[in-house]
Design a protein around this motif. Structure first.
Motif, PDB file in Angstrom:
ATOM      1  N   ARG A   3      43.817 -15.937  18.343  1.00  0.00           N
ATOM      2  CA  ARG A   3      42.588 -15.155  18.230  1.00  0.00           C
ATOM      3  C   ARG A   3      41.683 -15.809  17.200  1.00  0.00           C
ATOM      4  O   ARG A   3      41.928 -15.715  15.996  1.00  0.00           O
ATOM      5  N   THR A   4      40.679 -16.523  17.653  1.00  0.00           N
ATOM      6  CA  THR A   4      39.724 -17.136  16.730  1.00  0.00           C
ATOM      7  C   THR A   4      38.619 -16.134  16.385  1.00  0.00           C
ATOM      8  O   THR A   4      38.431 -15.134  17.072  1.00  0.00           O
ATOM      9  N   ASP A   5      37.910 -16.411  15.298  1.00  0.00           N
ATOM     10  CA  ASP A   5      36.801 -15.550  14.860  1.00  0.00           C
ATOM     11  C   ASP A   5      37.234 -14.089  14.735  1.00  0.00           C
ATOM     12  O   ASP A   5      36.493 -13.162  15.067  1.00  0.00           O
ATOM     13  N   THR A   6      38.467 -13.900  14.291  1.00  0.00           N
ATOM     14  CA  THR A   6      38.997 -12.548  14.107  1.00  0.00           C
ATOM     15  C   THR A   6      39.507 -12.419  12.683  1.00  0.00           C
ATOM     16  O   THR A   6      40.455 -13.112  12.292  1.00  0.00           O
ATOM     17  N   ARG A   7      38.892 -11.553  11.920  1.00  0.00           N
ATOM     18  CA  ARG A   7      39.250 -11.410  10.514  1.00  0.00           C
ATOM     19  C   ARG A   7      40.218 -10.245  10.331  1.00  0.00           C
ATOM     20  O   ARG A   7      39.961  -9.123  10.794  1.00  0.00           O
ATOM     21  N   ALA A   8      41.341 -10.514   9.663  1.00  0.00           N
ATOM     22  CA  ALA A   8      42.289  -9.448   9.326  1.00  0.00           C
ATOM     23  C   ALA A   8      41.769  -8.704   8.105  1.00  0.00           C
ATOM     24  O   ALA A   8      41.502  -9.307   7.070  1.00  0.00           O
ATOM     25  N   GLU A   9      41.621  -7.382   8.250  1.00  0.00           N
ATOM     26  CA  GLU A   9      41.089  -6.587   7.144  1.00  0.00           C
ATOM     27  C   GLU A   9      42.134  -5.672   6.524  1.00  0.00           C
ATOM     28  O   GLU A   9      41.861  -5.021   5.520  1.00  0.00           O
ATOM     29  N   GLY A  10      43.326  -5.646   7.105  1.00  0.00           N
ATOM     30  CA  GLY A  10      44.365  -4.810   6.532  1.00  0.00           C
ATOM     31  C   GLY A  10      45.685  -5.003   7.258  1.00  0.00           C
ATOM     32  O   GLY A  10      45.729  -5.554   8.364  1.00  0.00           O
ATOM     33  N   ILE A  11      46.770  -4.573   6.607  1.00  0.00           N
ATOM     34  CA  ILE A  11      48.102  -4.609   7.207  1.00  0.00           C
ATOM     35  C   ILE A  11      48.706  -3.220   7.066  1.00  0.00           C
ATOM     36  O   ILE A  11      48.790  -2.679   5.960  1.00  0.00           O
ATOM     37  N   GLY A  22      36.481  -4.302  12.878  1.00  0.00           N
ATOM     38  CA  GLY A  22      36.086  -3.367  13.923  1.00  0.00           C
ATOM     39  C   GLY A  22      37.129  -2.320  14.214  1.00  0.00           C
ATOM     40  O   GLY A  22      36.938  -1.473  15.096  1.00  0.00           O
ATOM     41  N   GLY A  23      38.265  -2.383  13.505  1.00  0.00           N
ATOM     42  CA  GLY A  23      39.293  -1.367  13.674  1.00  0.00           C
ATOM     43  C   GLY A  23      40.350  -1.686  14.710  1.00  0.00           C
ATOM     44  O   GLY A  23      41.284  -0.902  14.908  1.00  0.00           O
ATOM     45  N   GLU A  24      40.236  -2.824  15.404  1.00  0.00           N
ATOM     46  CA  GLU A  24      41.255  -3.193  16.395  1.00  0.00           C
ATOM     47  C   GLU A  24      42.601  -3.388  15.697  1.00  0.00           C
ATOM     48  O   GLU A  24      42.683  -3.950  14.606  1.00  0.00           O
ATOM     49  N   ARG A  25      43.675  -2.939  16.365  1.00  0.00           N
ATOM     50  CA  ARG A  25      45.010  -3.044  15.788  1.00  0.00           C
ATOM     51  C   ARG A  25      45.872  -3.968  16.643  1.00  0.00           C
ATOM     52  O   ARG A  25      45.940  -3.816  17.862  1.00  0.00           O
ATOM     53  N   LEU A  26      46.522  -4.903  15.980  1.00  0.00           N
ATOM     54  CA  LEU A  26      47.386  -5.884  16.646  1.00  0.00           C
ATOM     55  C   LEU A  26      48.818  -5.656  16.177  1.00  0.00           C
ATOM     56  O   LEU A  26      49.125  -5.828  14.985  1.00  0.00           O
TER      57      LEU A  26
END
Length: 374
Positions: A3-11, A22-26
């Motif tokens: 996943r490029t251009d995807t910033r992790a904002e939390g774990i 954006g709130g997406e969860r992986l």
């Protein structure tokens, strides 16, 4: 999947998910945290101004090149470690007037003072202005908001360009906010498998992870790409079901400034004292090649041995072209737990092309061995 251009904002450790922008969860079964390091930035006014650059990402290099192309003539480098030395040299090669401002008495604080003095002398001989014992107090700005000078308690040094070479710390914001345990160094606390000690489904590798010193066993943070690569391979192997362990570090590293090569491995005297070692040192001055052969240059080899056992615990090399790679011999010997006597009598001590019959590496080990034997 990448996943490029995807910033992790939390774990979300409880849910086993990474929260993206954006709130997406992986979701994950195993997570590797490899957030790297961040340049150290002291609380100095003006450090975020136009014309002040870190050296961390490719974009930083592009920004510095653009500043030079736009007409920068005077550069101030803050710090005298690996990054500071290398940036000072390359800026001078690009035609800038270069001043290196140090909070410490000498560049290359990883070396003993007598070796650091040789590095400082080489920098001054190149025309680099070295200003030691001067912590930065302020970055002065012009009316346009761009950097104009670097001010210390003693002077102000004019600058069109300021480069930060103050070292690297672990980037652990995500890990800390998620609740992963951090070690005594401030980096993520991991076992030899790179597995988090607080959350076994999480691994960490590289500059964000804590490791340990091969000699002392103490926790340490060393921001070097060679270690990061190996730690990543260990983590990947373990996640894939194959046993692997990271065996610690000696802090082996090499750099250069001008024609002077600088290398070190193991402990310096300060580290040896802090670790409680009773040690002795030996310094050998020789040449990189046989004296009659063209291109011979001075080389200074310093080794540390444990008093009584003769075990090698550290080495430093400062000298002309062909000096630095000799540190590999000492790194291998220290890793294997060899004494100076064993190294002196082994064929591990190679002779680089056209070196003296008794290479400085062999001579240093032999002298230390004889002194240890009285």
């Amino acid at each position: 999947m990448i996943r490029t251009d995807t910033r992790a904002e939390g774990i979300d450790l409880g849910a086993g998910e990474v929260v993206a922008a954006g709130g997406e969860r992986l979701g994950y079964d195993s997570l590797v945290v490899a957030t790297g390091g961040k340049p150290l930035r002291p609380p100095v006014t003006g450090l975020d101004a136009d014309g002040v650059h870190g050296v961390h990402r490719l974009a930083d290099g592009a920004d510095i090149r653009a500043a030079i192309a736009a007409g920068a003539k005077r550069a101030v480098v803050l710090g005298g470690g690996y990054i500071g030395l290398e940036m000072a040299e390359v800026l001078q090669i690009r035609g800038l007037e270069v001043t290196v401002v140090l909070a410490d008495p000498l560049p290359m604080g990883q070396l003993d003072d007598d070796m650091g003095e040789r590095v400082c002398a080489a920098m001054c001989a190149m025309g680099i202005d070295v200003q030691p014992n001067q912590p930065v107090r302020e970055i002065e700005l012009g009316p346009d908001g761009a950097v104009r000078a670097v001010r210390t308690d003693e002077a102000a040094y004019d600058a069109d360009l300021v480069v930060l070479g103050l070292g690297m710390g672990p980037e652990t914001t995500l890990a800390r906010e998620a609740g992963l345990a951090l070690g005594t160094t401030g980096a993520i606390d991991v076992a030899h498998t790179q597995r988090s000690r607080s959350h076994p489904e999480v691994f960490a590798a590289g500059d964000c992870a804590q490791t340990f010193h091969r000699i002392t066993g103490e926790a340490i943070h060393v921001a070097l790409g060679t270690h990061a690569n190996k730690q990543g391979r260990v983590a990947g192997s373990v996640i894939g079901g194959r046993a692997a362990r990271f065996a610690g570090v000696l802090g082996t590293a090499m750099t250069k400034v001008g024609d002077l090569e600088v290398a070190r491995t193991g402990l310096c005297t300060t580290q040896a004292e802090e670790a409680g070692y009773d040690y002795r040192t030996e310094l050998i001055e020789s040449s990189t090649r046989a004296g009659y052969f063209p291109g011979a240059a001075p080389i200074h080899v310093k080794i540390l041995t444990e008093r009584g056992s003769g075990l090698l615990i550290g080495a430093q090399i400062v000298g002309g072209p062909g000096s630095g790679k000799r540190i590999d011999v000492f790194a291998t010997a220290i890793w294997a737990g060899m004494t100076a006597e064993t190294l002196a009598g082994s064929d591990l001590s190679y002779a680089p092309p056209f070196s003296p019959t008794y290479d400085p590496v062999v001579v240093a080990a032999r002298v230390a061995s004889r002194i240890e034997q009285g």
